[in-house]
Design a protein around this motif. Structure first.
Motif, PDB file in Angstrom:
ATOM      1  N   PRO A  71      38.820  30.525  35.939  1.00  0.00           N
ATOM      2  CA  PRO A  71      39.681  30.582  35.965  1.00  0.00           C
ATOM      3  C   PRO A  71      40.168  29.324  35.068  1.00  0.00           C
ATOM      4  CG  PRO A  71      38.886  31.063  37.601  1.00  0.00           C
ATOM      5  CD  PRO A  71      38.290  31.190  37.088  1.00  0.00           C
ATOM      6  N   ALA A  72      41.628  29.561  34.855  1.00  0.00           N
ATOM      7  CA  ALA A  72      42.370  29.048  33.792  1.00  0.00           C
ATOM      8  C   ALA A  72      42.453  27.868  34.783  1.00  0.00           C
ATOM      9  CB  ALA A  72      43.279  29.410  32.974  1.00  0.00           C
ATOM     10  N   ASP A  73      43.609  28.422  36.464  1.00  0.00           N
ATOM     11  CA  ASP A  73      43.938  27.383  37.344  1.00  0.00           C
ATOM     12  C   ASP A  73      42.548  27.467  38.376  1.00  0.00           C
ATOM     13  OD1 ASP A  73      45.053  25.727  38.684  1.00  0.00           O
ATOM     14  OD2 ASP A  73      46.821  26.954  38.584  1.00  0.00           O
ATOM     15  N   TRP A  74      42.401  26.918  39.158  1.00  0.00           N
ATOM     16  CA  TRP A  74      41.231  26.246  40.104  1.00  0.00           C
ATOM     17  C   TRP A  74      42.092  26.352  41.561  1.00  0.00           C
ATOM     18  CZ3 TRP A  74      36.938  28.980  40.848  1.00  0.00           C
ATOM     19  CH2 TRP A  74      35.862  29.238  39.401  1.00  0.00           C
ATOM     20  N   SER A  75      42.963  25.601  41.293  1.00  0.00           N
ATOM     21  CA  SER A  75      43.743  25.101  42.436  1.00  0.00           C
ATOM     22  C   SER A  75      44.691  27.000  43.044  1.00  0.00           C
ATOM     23  CB  SER A  75      44.688  24.448  41.881  1.00  0.00           C
ATOM     24  OG  SER A  75      46.053  24.992  40.832  1.00  0.00           O
ATOM     25  N   GLN A  76      43.925  27.591  41.939  1.00  0.00           N
ATOM     26  CA  GLN A  76      44.760  29.235  42.583  1.00  0.00           C
ATOM     27  C   GLN A  76      43.542  30.301  43.604  1.00  0.00           C
ATOM     28  OE1 GLN A  76      47.999  29.827  42.742  1.00  0.00           O
ATOM     29  NE2 GLN A  76      48.273  27.852  41.521  1.00  0.00           N
ATOM     30  N   ILE A  77      42.752  29.285  43.236  1.00  0.00           N
ATOM     31  CA  ILE A  77      41.623  30.017  43.978  1.00  0.00           C
ATOM     32  C   ILE A  77      41.146  29.413  45.459  1.00  0.00           C
ATOM     33  CG2 ILE A  77      38.775  30.589  43.360  1.00  0.00           C
ATOM     34  CD1 ILE A  77      40.663  31.469  41.909  1.00  0.00           C
ATOM     35  N   PRO A  78      40.585  29.855  46.208  1.00  0.00           N
ATOM     36  CA  PRO A  78      40.703  29.274  47.829  1.00  0.00           C
ATOM     37  C   PRO A  78      39.544  28.594  47.704  1.00  0.00           C
ATOM     38  CG  PRO A  78      40.776  31.882  48.149  1.00  0.00           C
ATOM     39  CD  PRO A  78      40.781  31.421  46.646  1.00  0.00           C
ATOM     40  N   VAL A  79      39.675  27.065  48.436  1.00  0.00           N
ATOM     41  CA  VAL A  79      38.242  27.012  48.922  1.00  0.00           C
ATOM     42  C   VAL A  79      37.576  26.978  50.052  1.00  0.00           C
ATOM     43  CG1 VAL A  79      36.845  23.756  48.838  1.00  0.00           C
ATOM     44  CG2 VAL A  79      39.608  24.622  46.896  1.00  0.00           C
ATOM     45  N   GLN A  80      36.337  26.674  49.789  1.00  0.00           N
ATOM     46  CA  GLN A  80      35.974  26.099  50.990  1.00  0.00           C
ATOM     47  C   GLN A  80      34.642  25.229  51.066  1.00  0.00           C
ATOM     48  OE1 GLN A  80      35.521  29.140  53.525  1.00  0.00           O
ATOM     49  NE2 GLN A  80      33.884  27.723  54.889  1.00  0.00           N
TER      50      GLN A  80
ATOM     51  N   ALA B 245      34.762  31.068  44.337  1.00  0.00           N
ATOM     52  CA  ALA B 245      34.548  31.731  43.918  1.00  0.00           C
ATOM     53  C   ALA B 245      35.533  32.735  43.216  1.00  0.00           C
ATOM     54  CB  ALA B 245      33.620  32.841  44.324  1.00  0.00           C
ATOM     55  N   ALA B 246      35.393  33.256  41.407  1.00  0.00           N
ATOM     56  CA  ALA B 246      35.807  34.248  40.634  1.00  0.00           C
ATOM     57  C   ALA B 246      35.014  34.932  40.479  1.00  0.00           C
ATOM     58  CB  ALA B 246      37.209  33.397  40.134  1.00  0.00           C
ATOM     59  N   HIS B 247      35.822  36.223  40.587  1.00  0.00           N
ATOM     60  CA  HIS B 247      35.107  37.475  39.752  1.00  0.00           C
ATOM     61  C   HIS B 247      35.883  38.353  38.420  1.00  0.00           C
ATOM     62  CE1 HIS B 247      36.543  39.509  43.258  1.00  0.00           C
ATOM     63  NE2 HIS B 247      35.855  40.837  41.945  1.00  0.00           N
TER      64      HIS B 247
ATOM     65  N   LEU C  37      30.618  36.707  37.766  1.00  0.00           N
ATOM     66  CA  LEU C  37      30.601  36.004  38.590  1.00  0.00           C
ATOM     67  C   LEU C  37      31.050  34.278  38.664  1.00  0.00           C
ATOM     68  CD1 LEU C  37      30.599  35.418  42.013  1.00  0.00           C
ATOM     69  CD2 LEU C  37      28.455  35.228  41.821  1.00  0.00           C
ATOM     70  N   TYR C  38      32.371  33.911  39.344  1.00  0.00           N
ATOM     71  CA  TYR C  38      32.144  32.533  38.505  1.00  0.00           C
ATOM     72  C   TYR C  38      32.125  31.633  39.659  1.00  0.00           C
ATOM     73  CZ  TYR C  38      34.526  34.922  34.702  1.00  0.00           C
ATOM     74  OH  TYR C  38      34.407  35.667  33.763  1.00  0.00           O
TER      75      TYR C  38
ATOM     76  N   ALA D 263      31.717  34.564  53.753  1.00  0.00           N
ATOM     77  CA  ALA D 263      32.233  33.079  54.817  1.00  0.00           C
ATOM     78  C   ALA D 263      32.484  32.440  53.378  1.00  0.00           C
ATOM     79  CB  ALA D 263      31.144  32.374  55.181  1.00  0.00           C
ATOM     80  N   ILE D 264      32.434  33.290  52.293  1.00  0.00           N
ATOM     81  CA  ILE D 264      32.672  32.676  50.427  1.00  0.00           C
ATOM     82  C   ILE D 264      33.175  33.705  50.012  1.00  0.00           C
ATOM     83  CG2 ILE D 264      32.451  31.904  49.004  1.00  0.00           C
ATOM     84  CD1 ILE D 264      30.023  30.178  49.405  1.00  0.00           C
ATOM     85  N   SER D 265      34.382  33.829  50.049  1.00  0.00           N
ATOM     86  CA  SER D 265      35.220  35.612  49.298  1.00  0.00           C
ATOM     87  C   SER D 265      35.618  35.217  47.795  1.00  0.00           C
ATOM     88  CB  SER D 265      36.338  35.899  50.112  1.00  0.00           C
ATOM     89  OG  SER D 265      35.844  35.857  51.881  1.00  0.00           O
ATOM     90  N   SER D 266      35.069  36.075  46.613  1.00  0.00           N
ATOM     91  CA  SER D 266      35.249  35.867  45.490  1.00  0.00           C
ATOM     92  C   SER D 266      36.743  36.646  45.160  1.00  0.00           C
ATOM     93  CB  SER D 266      34.195  36.044  45.178  1.00  0.00           C
ATOM     94  OG  SER D 266      34.589  36.838  43.697  1.00  0.00           O
ATOM     95  N   THR D 267      37.802  35.363  44.272  1.00  0.00           N
ATOM     96  CA  THR D 267      38.865  36.305  43.826  1.00  0.00           C
ATOM     97  C   THR D 267      38.909  36.642  42.604  1.00  0.00           C
ATOM     98  OG1 THR D 267      39.779  34.896  45.418  1.00  0.00           O
ATOM     99  CG2 THR D 267      41.062  35.534  43.752  1.00  0.00           C
ATOM    100  N   ALA D 268      38.595  38.302  42.532  1.00  0.00           N
ATOM    101  CA  ALA D 268      39.507  38.751  41.764  1.00  0.00           C
ATOM    102  C   ALA D 268      39.964  38.390  40.637  1.00  0.00           C
ATOM    103  CB  ALA D 268      40.063  40.426  42.292  1.00  0.00           C
ATOM    104  N   VAL D 269      39.896  38.140  39.107  1.00  0.00           N
ATOM    105  CA  VAL D 269      40.588  37.508  38.564  1.00  0.00           C
ATOM    106  C   VAL D 269      40.405  38.668  36.955  1.00  0.00           C
ATOM    107  CG1 VAL D 269      40.821  34.964  38.612  1.00  0.00           C
ATOM    108  CG2 VAL D 269      39.141  35.815  37.561  1.00  0.00           C
ATOM    109  N   LYS D 270      41.842  38.453  36.083  1.00  0.00           N
ATOM    110  CA  LYS D 270      41.801  39.393  35.278  1.00  0.00           C
ATOM    111  C   LYS D 270      40.589  38.255  34.150  1.00  0.00           C
ATOM    112  CE  LYS D 270      45.822  41.752  35.454  1.00  0.00           C
ATOM    113  NZ  LYS D 270      46.838  41.812  35.179  1.00  0.00           N
TER     114      LYS D 270
END
Length: 442
Positions: free
Chosen positions: A30-39, A111-113, A118-119, A435-442
């Motif tokens: 992700p170019a902007d990790w601030s948009q991905i939830p933090v656990q 986490a993103a994917h 998986l990122y 408990a950690i959910s990965s966010t789908a990204v393009k």
């Protein structure tokens, strides 16, 4: 003697490494990790709490629950800070406390994917005021090369005879449901009496005489293993099952994937190593990014720094921790063959490990895009891992919509073996709830 710094310390290889990444286009986190939830995960100090101890009467009123397969979190949810603070001071389960060590630390995970990767992004505050990037250093004492510095648990460091020099590490275990009880008891399944720095630590000669660990695997100490690879109820280190039984377990996927980002042995080349735990803690097939920079017969280095590229053939004791000085020897970037007649002076220092991104190969080199930076006392590690590495014999195949069990560990402040901080097992949902959910990204 050991310099401190609050600046990122990557050595001279970063420019070349950046060029490598740009030309190979390994991934697109992700170019902007601030948009991905933090656990935020509480990692705590476990002391000598082996699997043996968990099942023993000393684990008061809980040993029966462990034997029944109950989860650690069912009794200890929210108690990480309390447990860590108690054990790190040398209460039960810690016969050799390290002065000043913290009992708990926060690990922030994102986490993103996408359809391929998986990122993961990790952040944690270090106890030291510099990055722990030094490992297996050798010093010229005026006559010969000797290893210098070590982990804080070693007596020569505890006494002040040598400085604490050991790399920071981040470890990730993954199970896809094929290892019984990992989702409940996590990394404790892999930790047993007889191992390094554990109760009843087994001596080198005894290990080397063992048919599997010593004769076949060529090891001289006991490291992580799964109870299912042992033939007795106690899962004793030496009661290994037959090679055929262990091969069947491996083929059935009944192993844990274990990946480790290492601040010295992998980060300078933008990688993490790739391994697994079954009958022992083993590396994946192929070659990981680090090897020895020491001829063990002559105890002399194999490579020295290329002075034309880094300004000197070696660093000095005063350079350790200085962000402007190289801290790792990378074969294809800043190294030349060692010259015994190069005019070595007392106090010259060379890394005892040789790194190479170019030489890494096979399944062991799957984690080819893992980059860590240290700034203002905090590590930030961005980790790309293919969902399916194409190596099912060594790795867990992941896919969107799946949920896997994971465990985390951080070695911080110049420590190794059990002197780390660990998490209870938890779930990672890849486009699914965990408990950690990965966010789908393009």
């Amino acid at each position: 003697m050991i310099a401190s710094t609050s600046k990122p310390a990557h050595g001279v290889a970063i420019a070349a490494l950046a060029a490598t990444f740009s030309t190979t286009a390994l991934s697109a986190p992700p170019a902007d990790w601030s948009q991905i939830p933090v656990q935020t995960i509480k990692l705590f100090y476990p002391g000598q709490s082996s699997y043996d101890w968990l099942k023993s009467p000393a684990h008061k009123r809980a040993d029966g629950k462990v034997k029944a397969g109950d989860s650690c979190i069912s009794c200890h949810e929210g108690e990480e800070a309390e447990i860590g603070a108690k054990l790190v001071k040398g209460d039960r389960l810690e016969p050799a406390p390290i002065a000043g060590k913290q009992g708990v630390m926060d690990l922030q995970v994102q986490a993103a994917h996408d359809a391929t990767n998986l990122y993961l992004r990790f952040q944690w505050k270090t106890q030291m005021d510099r990055a722990g990037q030094m490992h297996d250093y050798m010093m010229y004492d005026g006559e010969k090369w000797v290893f210098f510095g070590d982990a804080r648990s070693e007596e020569k460091v505890r006494s002040g005879a040598e400085p604490p020099l050991y790399e920071d590490r981040l470890a990730l275990m993954i199970d896809d449901g094929k290892v019984p009880l990992f989702k409940n008891q996590g990394c404790w399944l892999t930790c047993h009496n007889g191992m390094r720095d554990m109760p009843g630590e087994v001596g080198k000669e005894q290990v080397q005489a063992h048919a599997l660990i010593g004769k076949t695997l060529k090891e001289s100490d006991v490291r992580k293993y799964l109870p299912g690879t042992r033939s007795d109820d106690a899962a004793s280190w030496d009661k290994t099952r037959s090679a055929e039984d262990i091969a069947r377990l491996k083929a059935a996927g009944e192993f844990l994937e274990l990946m480790q980002w290492r601040a010295h042995r992998s980060n300078p080349v933008g990688m993490a190593d790739d391994g697994y735990v079954l009958e022992y803690r083993l590396s994946d097939e192929g070659k990981n990014p680090f090897s020895w920079n020491v001829d063990r017969k002559t105890m002399t280095p194999k490579f020295m720094f290329d002075a034309r590229k880094v300004g000197a053939k070696a660093i000095t004791l005063q350079d350790i921790g200085n962000a402007s000085k190289p801290h790792a020897i990378i074969r294809e970037e800043n190294a030349v063959a060692y010259d015994a007649a190069a005019g070595w002076k007392k106090g010259d220092v060379l890394p005892g490990r040789l790194l190479s991104r170019a030489d890494a190969s096979g399944s062991a080199a799957d984690n080819a895009d893992v980059k860590g930076s240290w700034k203002d006392g905090m590590w930030t590690v961005v980790w790309t891992r293919k969902l399916d590495t194409g190596h099912p014999a060594d790795d867990k195949a992941l896919k969107p919509g799946s949920v896997v069990s994971v465990g985390f560990a951080v070695h911080d402040d110049n420590v190794t073996t059990r002197f780390h901080h660990v998490s209870f097992p938890m779930t990672l949902g890849i486009g699914a709830k965990g408990a950690i959910s990965s966010t789908a990204v393009k």
